[in-house]
Design a protein around this motif. Structure first.
Motif, PDB file in Angstrom:
ATOM      1  N   LYS A 269      32.377  32.118  48.594  1.00 39.36           N
ATOM      2  CA  LYS A 269      32.469  30.926  49.446  1.00 39.36           C
ATOM      3  C   LYS A 269      33.695  30.079  49.152  1.00 39.36           C
ATOM      4  CE  LYS A 269      27.584  30.688  50.442  1.00 39.36           C
ATOM      5  NZ  LYS A 269      26.322  30.028  50.135  1.00 39.36           N
ATOM      6  N   TYR A 270      34.381  30.363  48.035  1.00 46.05           N
ATOM      7  CA  TYR A 270      35.591  29.597  47.717  1.00 46.05           C
ATOM      8  C   TYR A 270      36.776  30.546  47.668  1.00 46.05           C
ATOM      9  CZ  TYR A 270      32.250  26.068  46.203  1.00 46.05           C
ATOM     10  OH  TYR A 270      31.234  25.161  46.156  1.00 46.05           O
ATOM     11  N   SER A 271      37.931  30.086  48.131  1.00 44.85           N
ATOM     12  CA  SER A 271      39.106  30.928  48.037  1.00 44.85           C
ATOM     13  C   SER A 271      40.136  30.351  47.075  1.00 44.85           C
ATOM     14  CB  SER A 271      39.738  31.124  49.417  1.00 44.85           C
ATOM     15  OG  SER A 271      40.039  29.858  49.954  1.00 44.85           O
ATOM     16  N   SER A 272      39.995  29.048  46.784  1.00 41.39           N
ATOM     17  CA  SER A 272      40.961  28.432  45.866  1.00 41.39           C
ATOM     18  C   SER A 272      40.215  27.563  44.860  1.00 41.39           C
ATOM     19  CB  SER A 272      41.960  27.589  46.646  1.00 41.39           C
ATOM     20  OG  SER A 272      42.757  26.866  45.733  1.00 41.39           O
TER      21      SER A 272
ATOM     22  N   VAL B 252      39.835  34.650  41.863  1.00 42.18           N
ATOM     23  CA  VAL B 252      39.631  36.088  41.677  1.00 42.18           C
ATOM     24  C   VAL B 252      38.387  36.271  40.831  1.00 42.18           C
ATOM     25  CG1 VAL B 252      40.543  38.177  40.602  1.00 42.18           C
ATOM     26  CG2 VAL B 252      42.068  36.703  41.888  1.00 42.18           C
ATOM     27  N   THR B 253      37.340  36.865  41.409  1.00 42.78           N
ATOM     28  CA  THR B 253      36.125  37.082  40.630  1.00 42.78           C
ATOM     29  C   THR B 253      36.129  38.502  40.073  1.00 42.78           C
ATOM     30  OG1 THR B 253      35.041  37.639  42.703  1.00 42.78           O
ATOM     31  CG2 THR B 253      34.668  35.431  41.841  1.00 42.78           C
ATOM     32  N   VAL B 254      35.710  38.624  38.815  1.00 46.40           N
ATOM     33  CA  VAL B 254      35.650  39.935  38.170  1.00 46.40           C
ATOM     34  C   VAL B 254      34.190  40.293  37.942  1.00 46.40           C
ATOM     35  CG1 VAL B 254      36.319  41.309  36.161  1.00 46.40           C
ATOM     36  CG2 VAL B 254      37.861  39.562  37.042  1.00 46.40           C
ATOM     37  N   GLY B 255      33.745  41.418  38.475  1.00 42.38           N
ATOM     38  CA  GLY B 255      32.377  41.886  38.277  1.00 42.38           C
ATOM     39  C   GLY B 255      32.358  43.153  37.447  1.00 42.38           C
TER      40      GLY B 255
ATOM     41  N   LEU C 122      50.638  37.443  44.929  1.00 37.68           N
ATOM     42  CA  LEU C 122      49.256  37.714  45.319  1.00 37.68           C
ATOM     43  C   LEU C 122      48.300  37.297  44.207  1.00 37.68           C
ATOM     44  CD1 LEU C 122      49.861  41.228  46.833  1.00 37.68           C
ATOM     45  CD2 LEU C 122      48.981  39.251  48.085  1.00 37.68           C
ATOM     46  N   PRO C 123      47.002  37.099  44.537  1.00 42.25           N
ATOM     47  CA  PRO C 123      46.041  36.694  43.500  1.00 42.25           C
ATOM     48  C   PRO C 123      45.867  37.745  42.388  1.00 42.25           C
ATOM     49  CG  PRO C 123      45.074  36.459  45.697  1.00 42.25           C
ATOM     50  CD  PRO C 123      46.400  37.100  45.880  1.00 42.25           C
ATOM     51  N   VAL C 124      46.006  39.029  42.709  1.00 41.78           N
ATOM     52  CA  VAL C 124      45.827  40.060  41.681  1.00 41.78           C
ATOM     53  C   VAL C 124      47.010  41.023  41.666  1.00 41.78           C
ATOM     54  CG1 VAL C 124      43.314  40.061  41.672  1.00 41.78           C
ATOM     55  CG2 VAL C 124      44.515  41.526  43.265  1.00 41.78           C
ATOM     56  N   GLY C 125      47.219  41.661  40.494  1.00 39.34           N
ATOM     57  CA  GLY C 125      48.296  42.642  40.368  1.00 39.34           C
ATOM     58  C   GLY C 125      47.786  44.061  40.278  1.00 39.34           C
ATOM     59  N   THR C 126      46.457  44.211  40.134  1.00 42.61           N
ATOM     60  CA  THR C 126      45.901  45.564  40.048  1.00 42.61           C
ATOM     61  C   THR C 126      45.344  45.943  41.410  1.00 42.61           C
ATOM     62  OG1 THR C 126      43.870  44.556  39.261  1.00 42.61           O
ATOM     63  CG2 THR C 126      45.293  45.531  37.607  1.00 42.61           C
ATOM     64  N   HIS C 127      46.096  46.717  42.158  1.00 43.33           N
ATOM     65  CA  HIS C 127      45.639  47.140  43.479  1.00 43.33           C
ATOM     66  C   HIS C 127      46.160  48.536  43.788  1.00 43.33           C
ATOM     67  CE1 HIS C 127      49.547  45.515  44.019  1.00 43.33           C
ATOM     68  NE2 HIS C 127      49.142  44.266  44.029  1.00 43.33           N
ATOM     69  N   PHE C 128      45.945  48.965  45.026  1.00 38.38           N
ATOM     70  CA  PHE C 128      46.277  50.320  45.453  1.00 38.38           C
ATOM     71  C   PHE C 128      47.725  50.688  45.127  1.00 38.38           C
ATOM     72  CE2 PHE C 128      46.891  53.319  49.226  1.00 38.38           C
ATOM     73  CZ  PHE C 128      46.176  54.345  48.648  1.00 38.38           C
ATOM     74  N   LEU C 129      48.661  49.771  45.410  1.00 38.70           N
ATOM     75  CA  LEU C 129      50.076  50.067  45.195  1.00 38.70           C
ATOM     76  C   LEU C 129      50.369  50.317  43.716  1.00 38.70           C
ATOM     77  CD1 LEU C 129      52.877  50.220  46.577  1.00 38.70           C
ATOM     78  CD2 LEU C 129      53.193  47.855  45.911  1.00 38.70           C
TER      79      LEU C 129
ATOM     80  N   CYS D 271      23.166  35.989  42.430  1.00 35.77           N
ATOM     81  CA  CYS D 271      24.195  36.476  43.354  1.00 35.77           C
ATOM     82  C   CYS D 271      24.104  37.996  43.513  1.00 35.77           C
ATOM     83  CB  CYS D 271      25.582  36.069  42.896  1.00 35.77           C
ATOM     84  SG  CYS D 271      26.016  36.653  41.269  1.00 35.77           S
ATOM     85  N   HIS D 272      22.872  38.509  43.681  1.00 28.15           N
ATOM     86  CA  HIS D 272      22.701  39.952  43.881  1.00 28.15           C
ATOM     87  C   HIS D 272      23.411  40.412  45.139  1.00 28.15           C
ATOM     88  CE1 HIS D 272      20.342  41.788  40.822  1.00 28.15           C
ATOM     89  NE2 HIS D 272      19.510  40.760  40.776  1.00 28.15           N
ATOM     90  N   GLY D 273      24.025  41.583  45.056  1.00 25.82           N
ATOM     91  CA  GLY D 273      24.687  42.142  46.233  1.00 25.82           C
ATOM     92  C   GLY D 273      26.024  41.509  46.528  1.00 25.82           C
ATOM     93  N   SER D 274      26.555  40.694  45.589  1.00 30.29           N
ATOM     94  CA  SER D 274      27.856  40.077  45.822  1.00 30.29           C
ATOM     95  C   SER D 274      28.952  41.118  45.659  1.00 30.29           C
ATOM     96  CB  SER D 274      28.082  38.955  44.821  1.00 30.29           C
ATOM     97  OG  SER D 274      28.155  39.503  43.525  1.00 30.29           O
ATOM     98  N   CYS D 275      30.110  40.856  46.227  1.00 26.91           N
ATOM     99  CA  CYS D 275      31.208  41.792  46.091  1.00 26.91           C
ATOM    100  C   CYS D 275      32.398  41.089  45.452  1.00 26.91           C
ATOM    101  CB  CYS D 275      31.584  42.363  47.452  1.00 26.91           C
ATOM    102  SG  CYS D 275      32.801  43.668  47.310  1.00 26.91           S
ATOM    103  N   PRO D 276      32.535  41.195  44.115  1.00 28.00           N
ATOM    104  CA  PRO D 276      33.640  40.515  43.437  1.00 28.00           C
ATOM    105  C   PRO D 276      34.996  41.114  43.832  1.00 28.00           C
ATOM    106  CG  PRO D 276      32.425  41.901  41.912  1.00 28.00           C
ATOM    107  CD  PRO D 276      31.698  41.958  43.202  1.00 28.00           C
ATOM    108  N   THR D 277      36.072  40.337  43.603  1.00 28.01           N
ATOM    109  CA  THR D 277      37.412  40.814  43.934  1.00 28.01           C
ATOM    110  C   THR D 277      37.753  42.074  43.145  1.00 28.01           C
ATOM    111  OG1 THR D 277      37.913  38.459  43.837  1.00 28.01           O
ATOM    112  CG2 THR D 277      39.717  39.945  44.391  1.00 28.01           C
ATOM    113  N   LEU D 278      37.518  42.010  41.822  1.00 27.97           N
ATOM    114  CA  LEU D 278      37.832  43.142  40.964  1.00 27.97           C
ATOM    115  C   LEU D 278      36.560  43.634  40.302  1.00 27.97           C
ATOM    116  CD1 LEU D 278      40.983  41.741  39.118  1.00 27.97           C
ATOM    117  CD2 LEU D 278      40.956  43.334  41.027  1.00 27.97           C
TER     118      LEU D 278
END
Lengths: 276, 246
Positions: free
Chosen positions: B120-123, B135-138, A134-141, B155-162
């Motif tokens: 908008k990008y996944s890879s 993976v975006t870190v905010g 997976l893209p990240v290792g820090t998650h719920f599990l 990018c106000h109101g964005s939702c980063p991955t972590l």
């Protein structure tokens, strides 16, 4: 010191402790009051958390679900593991292996949560990430596993000492009848220690609900509904992470989250039953 | 008088007396300014007590006399300052966009950075990088670093991955994940991270001192900070000395 003076001092100590505790509670409610009155039910039913958004939103439902589901899952896991350990160790003569297990449990129960958390963040999470792809290792599990590892030692210790305190006749009688040791433990000893097991579980639940550092470090931190491989945020992590910066309604909403945590932890305080 | 009572009295004494300190003036506020302020205080001959507490608490601390100088790492609101406080820019804190040492990308434009944070990008290979997931870190709500980054990038109101709680967590999260990208203060970046140059984007926030009008201790320390010697120390701490003054 006679008995009367001792009791009266105990009472004095109780009052000295209670006054600050009640004051702290009042201050907490006072701080949470603006959010409770302005946001009301939206606090616990809202699904959008954006304290700095325009307009600001303070929906905590995803975090409440995370805390409850995460607490439940890790408690269940820890319960399963501790019963397995009890099945292995219960009803045995205290051998050296048994003593070293006890020692190991007590040492790991004393490890501060930040040590476990750092280990999970830097070693376990990357391992989980490469194992799952997976893209990240820090998650719920990861958070559930960490919480399990943190409460397991104390839970197992409590369970083993409870088994230890049971009358020896129970084990001896069972073994003398030719019942296998595993059956003695599962059918006689564990049911007899049921009350203490329950207390130990409730104490562990309280610890899991309140744990902040651990879930702040390994759960990914983004607010979303719990799903095993999704980054999530626990209520306690939101309070611990955002309170230092928060002002106004944001601060008040975080204090309301603290009130909510308190309510979630209440079963641990009042749910104990007397010894059977 | 029993032993128990003595213990009680002793405990009470310890609790109440720890609060009473010396007569040193206090500097308190934003944690991101403290390393620089330590250097400055030492160079000015010491005599200051340095505490954290965050930008917002700094205003109340100064107004109520608990601190002589407050440290703010975000722009103060007009209603916070009122008419009794002075607020002076001291330095700029440049932010850098970073990835792990094994970086998935070597260069980004401001627009692609914004689109990354808007999801908008996944890879990374969509931007000409490695074929790994994005993976975006905010940072958490209320963080000055987050405000600065989001308004500069748009990018106000964005939702980063972590979401990292604090800059230390941000550094660990980014350094430990070869898919991740994030932002931190330049002086906090170390060899575990790769800095990604961003084309056409000035990522920096202004750091301020605040003090009560007419406070000479605070004024003279501020004057020292604005000397060439002070500017050199700020640069040594990884900050850019402010150009404008009050």
């Amino acid at each position: 010191m006679n008995r009367f003076r001792f009791t009266s001092r105990c009472r004095l100590a109780a009052v000295l402790f209670l006054v600050p505790a009640v004051l702290a509670l009042l201050l907490l409610f006072e701080g949470a009051f603006p959010a409770l009155t302005q946001e009301g039910i939206r606090l616990i039913l809202g699904t959008h958390w954006a304290p700095d958004g325009d307009p600001a939103a303070f929906g905590m439902l995803p975090m409440i679900c995370t805390t409850v589901a995460g607490g439940g899952c890790s408690l269940l896991l820890a319960y399963g593991c501790s019963v397995l350990i009890a099945l292995w160790a219960g009803g045995r003569k205290p051998t050296r292996r048994w003593a070293s297990l006890h020692f190991l449990l007590e040492v790991s129960a004393a490890v501060p949560s930040v040590v476990w958390s750092y280990f999970f963040l830097t070693a376990v999470a990357p391992a989980i990430q490469s194992a799952t792809g997976l893209p990240v290792g820090t998650h719920f599990l990861t958070a559930i596993l960490l919480l399990t590892v943190m409460v397991l030692p104390s839970l197992t210790s409590l369970l083993l000492s409870a088994l230890d305190r049971l009358p020896e006749d129970l084990t001896m009688g069972g073994l003398a009848l030719g019942v296998p040791r595993l059956t003695v433990v599962s059918a006689l000893l564990l049911p007899a220690a049921r009350g203490e097991l329950r207390t130990a579980l409730l104490l562990s639940f309280g610890r899991i609900i309140g744990e902040t550092t651990a879930v702040l470090m390994v759960s990914g931190g983004t607010v979303s509904f719990p799903s095993f491989f999704a980054p999530v945020r626990f209520l306690s992590a939101a309070i611990g992470g955002e309170l230092p910066y928060a002002t106004g309604l944001h601060q008040s909403a975080l204090l309301a989250a603290a009130v909510l945590l308190l309510i979630l932890a209440l079963p641990a305080a009042f749910g104990k039953e007397g010894r059977p | 008088m029993g032993k128990g009572l003595k213990i009680c009295l002793l405990t009470a004494a310890v609790v109440f007396l720890t609060g009473c300190g010396g007569e040193q003036p206090v500097i308190s506020g934003s944690a991101s300014m403290i390393p620089a302020v330590r250097l400055l205080c030492a160079a000015a001959g010491g005599g200051w007590e340095i505490q954290g507490g965050g930008s917002s608490a700094a205003v109340a601390d100064v107004r109520e006399g608990r601190s002589t100088i407050g440290l703010m790492s975000r722009d103060p609101l007009p209603e916070e300052l009122g008419t009794d406080l002075v607020c002076a820019p001291v330095a700029y804190d440049p932010l850098v966009v970073v990835t792990a040492a094994d970086s998935p990308i070597s260069f980004l434009t401001k627009d692609s950075l914004r689109d990354l944070y808007l999801g908008k990008y996944s890879s990374w290979d969509q931007l000409g990088g490695a074929s790994r997931p994005v993976v975006t870190v905010g940072r958490e709500a209320g963080s000055g670093t987050k405000d600065t980054f989001e308004s500069a990038v748009g990018c106000h109101g964005s939702c980063p991955t972590l979401t990292a709680m604090g800059s230390g967590m941000a550094r660990l999260m980014i350094a430990g994940n070869k898919n991740a990208i994030g932002y931190i203060s330049a002086w906090q970046a170390d060899e575990t991270l790769t800095m990604i140059p961003i084309d056409g984007c000035d990522l920096r926030r202004t750091l301020y001192f605040i003090w009560r009008k007419g406070d000479e201790t605070a004024q003279s320390f501020y004057d020292f900070v604005r000397t060439p010697k002070g500017a050199q120390l700020l640069a040594q701490a990884g900050l850019l000395p402010a150009e404008e003054s009050i």
